[in-house]
Design a protein around this motif. Structure first.
Motif, PDB file in Angstrom:
ATOM      1  N   LEU A  34       0.834  -1.204   0.000  1.00 50.23           N
ATOM      2  CA  LEU A  34       0.000   0.000   0.000  1.00 50.23           C
ATOM      3  C   LEU A  34       0.868   1.254   0.000  1.00 50.23           C
ATOM      4  CD1 LEU A  34      -2.958  -0.579   2.524  1.00 50.23           C
ATOM      5  CD2 LEU A  34      -2.810  -1.184   0.097  1.00 50.23           C
ATOM      6  N   GLU A  38      -2.793   5.388   0.293  1.00 50.27           N
ATOM      7  CA  GLU A  38      -3.779   4.314   0.537  1.00 50.27           C
ATOM      8  C   GLU A  38      -3.884   4.017   2.032  1.00 50.27           C
ATOM      9  OE1 GLU A  38      -3.558   1.758  -3.620  1.00 50.27           O
ATOM     10  OE2 GLU A  38      -1.912   1.557  -2.201  1.00 50.27           O
ATOM     11  N   ARG A  41      -5.802   6.737   3.734  1.00 52.50           N
ATOM     12  CA  ARG A  41      -7.243   6.689   3.435  1.00 52.50           C
ATOM     13  C   ARG A  41      -7.939   5.640   4.307  1.00 52.50           C
ATOM     14  NH1 ARG A  41     -10.284   5.165  -1.578  1.00 52.50           N
ATOM     15  NH2 ARG A  41     -12.415   5.510  -0.830  1.00 52.50           N
ATOM     16  N   VAL A  42      -7.363   4.452   4.402  1.00 55.53           N
ATOM     17  CA  VAL A  42      -7.984   3.403   5.219  1.00 55.53           C
ATOM     18  C   VAL A  42      -8.026   3.837   6.679  1.00 55.53           C
ATOM     19  CG1 VAL A  42      -7.749   1.051   6.056  1.00 55.53           C
ATOM     20  CG2 VAL A  42      -7.268   1.547   3.682  1.00 55.53           C
ATOM     21  N   LEU A 271      -8.723  -5.159   1.439  1.00 56.01           N
ATOM     22  CA  LEU A 271      -8.899  -3.703   1.361  1.00 56.01           C
ATOM     23  C   LEU A 271      -8.202  -3.138   0.129  1.00 56.01           C
ATOM     24  CD1 LEU A 271      -8.267  -2.671   5.069  1.00 56.01           C
ATOM     25  CD2 LEU A 271     -10.407  -2.389   3.792  1.00 56.01           C
ATOM     26  N   LYS A 272      -7.057  -3.713  -0.208  1.00 48.94           N
ATOM     27  CA  LYS A 272      -6.301  -3.173  -1.349  1.00 48.94           C
ATOM     28  C   LYS A 272      -7.117  -3.264  -2.639  1.00 48.94           C
ATOM     29  CE  LYS A 272      -3.263  -5.560  -3.290  1.00 48.94           C
ATOM     30  NZ  LYS A 272      -2.185  -6.504  -3.270  1.00 48.94           N
ATOM     31  N   LEU A 275      -9.691  -0.603  -2.480  1.00 47.73           N
ATOM     32  CA  LEU A 275      -9.103   0.730  -2.679  1.00 47.73           C
ATOM     33  C   LEU A 275      -8.767   0.984  -4.148  1.00 47.73           C
ATOM     34  CD1 LEU A 275      -6.489   0.751   0.226  1.00 47.73           C
ATOM     35  CD2 LEU A 275      -8.217   2.529  -0.126  1.00 47.73           C
ATOM     36  N   ARG A 276      -8.264  -0.068  -4.793  1.00 45.89           N
ATOM     37  CA  ARG A 276      -7.755   0.119  -6.159  1.00 45.89           C
ATOM     38  C   ARG A 276      -8.834  -0.095  -7.212  1.00 45.89           C
ATOM     39  NH1 ARG A 276      -1.514  -2.206  -5.564  1.00 45.89           N
ATOM     40  NH2 ARG A 276      -0.984  -0.716  -3.921  1.00 45.89           N
ATOM     41  N   ASP A 281     -15.671   5.708   0.506  1.00 43.57           N
ATOM     42  CA  ASP A 281     -15.446   5.481   1.936  1.00 43.57           C
ATOM     43  C   ASP A 281     -16.540   4.603   2.544  1.00 43.57           C
ATOM     44  OD1 ASP A 281     -13.215   6.972   1.618  1.00 43.57           O
ATOM     45  OD2 ASP A 281     -13.810   8.638   2.927  1.00 43.57           O
ATOM     46  N   LEU A 284     -15.717   1.040   1.807  1.00 43.93           N
ATOM     47  CA  LEU A 284     -14.612   0.566   2.670  1.00 43.93           C
ATOM     48  C   LEU A 284     -15.138   0.285   4.076  1.00 43.93           C
ATOM     49  CD1 LEU A 284     -11.683   2.961   1.626  1.00 43.93           C
ATOM     50  CD2 LEU A 284     -11.952   0.533   1.041  1.00 43.93           C
TER      51      LEU A 284
END
Ligand code: SAM
Length: 318
Positions: A34, A38, A41-42, A271-272, A275-276, A281, A284
């Motif tokens: 990450l 990234e 953001r998480v 999560l990656k 995210l990608r 949000d 997530l």
């Protein structure tokens, strides 16, 4: 859930016998790790959900380039109330200042022996002097407190280290903590008879210096004691002999962006990928909520048929 441990790299500059093989492991490809954006953001989504305690770890977090830049971003994230780092300390003499200026609040340094020879034996690196320099540098910043010194307790190795480590807790403003050896070594050589329990170490210390237990937070993983004569504090993290799963409020994010709800998880939440692939949000947060609903009830180390975690400690983020 209140706390998250974020691994910023799976790489490490030590090869501790209880963690990694001498030759290292196959590192993650750079693109899988990450980015700081990234991670931030998480963490921001987690902090909005009430997960305000953030600890950076690895691998060895200080080998990740420009780490203070990430620390600054996380320190500025609304809802992050506690920002800490776990390190082997070997690069700390250079980085303690920049990390504190970026907003780091607390520090854990791993230290298994105060003898140069035995330190090199367990870490496979002759680096005790550098770690002690790092600790001394960290100590110069009173805003960086508490400083905890963590020792993995290994039967047959740690017993002779106990007096010197206890003396360190008495002489320095460090909380020295002994952590029971867990079956998270990449070599998979852990056996339960190699676990030196917190209770056994406490008795060794009390032969010389009586201790008195201090109250701990309900979510705390450690039992805290102070020396009865008032000179310093010792802690015991006893995940094997006294599991604390029922009060665990932790999440973990691996360097490659997988959310884990237990050190011993066999399942991860991606999560990656979210995210990608443009997740917002809310998406997530929903993924995180689903993971938390599936959080393991306990680790089962002491049960027959225990199955090891899907990755080893340095790959998860200890
Ligand atoms: N490199 C950093 C460090 O040394 O602190 C951070 C990562 S390291 C994996 C985090 C902590 O996990 C260290 O204190 C290390 O000693 C501990 N650790 C590693 N393998 C362990 C095991 N099998 N059982 C218990 N603790 C372990």
């Amino acid at each position: 859930m209140h706390s998250v441990r974020v691994s910023v790299t799976d790489k490490c500059n030590f090869r501790c016998t209880y963690c990694m093989p001498a030759e290292g492991l196959t590192w993650l490809p750079r693109a899988e790790v990450l980015s700081f954006e990234e991670i931030a953001r998480v963490v921001s989504v987690l902090a909005q959900m009430g997960v305000g305690e953030v600890r950076l770890t690895g691998g060895e977090p200080l080998v990740r380039r420009d780490l203070p830049v990430l620390v600054r971003a996380l320190a500025d994230t609304p809802g992050v109330v506690d920002l800490s780092l776990t390190t082997n300390g070997v690069l700390l003499d250079r980085l303690a200042g920049p990390l504190v200026r970026a907003g780091l609040q607390r520090l854990n340094v791993s230290l298994d022996s105060l003898s140069h020879v035995r330190f090199a034996e367990v870490t496979r690196r002759d680096a005790l002097a550098a770690v002690l320099r790092g600790l001394a540098e960290a100590e110069r910043y009173p805003e960086l407190r508490p400083i905890k010194v963590n020792c993995v307790a290994l039967r047959g190795f740690t017993e002779p280290e106990v007096p010197a480590l206890a003396a360190l807790a008495r002489a320095k403003p460090y909380v020295v903590r002994f952590i029971e050896f867990m079956p998270l070594d990449a070599d998979e050589s852990w056996r339960d008879d190699q676990v030196l329990t917190g209770d056994e170490i406490r008795r060794l210390i009390e032969e010389r210096w009586p201790l008195e237990e201090l109250p701990a937070k309900p979510s705390s993983t450690s039992r805290r004691f102070r020396f009865r004569d008032g000179a310093g504090e010792i802690g015991f993290v006893n995940p094997v002999s006294e599991p604390f799963c029922s009060s665990c409020d932790r999440l973990r994010i691996t360097a490659d962006g997988q959310l884990r709800t237990c050190l011993f998880s066999r399942r991860e939440w991606d999560l990656k990928a979210a995210l990608r692939s443009g997740a917002d949000d809310r998406d997530l947060a929903e993924l995180i909520r689903t993971a938390v609903r599936h959080k393991e009830l306990k680790h089962k180390i002491n049960e027959r048929g225990f199955v090891r975690a899907s990755r080893s400690m340095s790959q998860i983020g200890g």
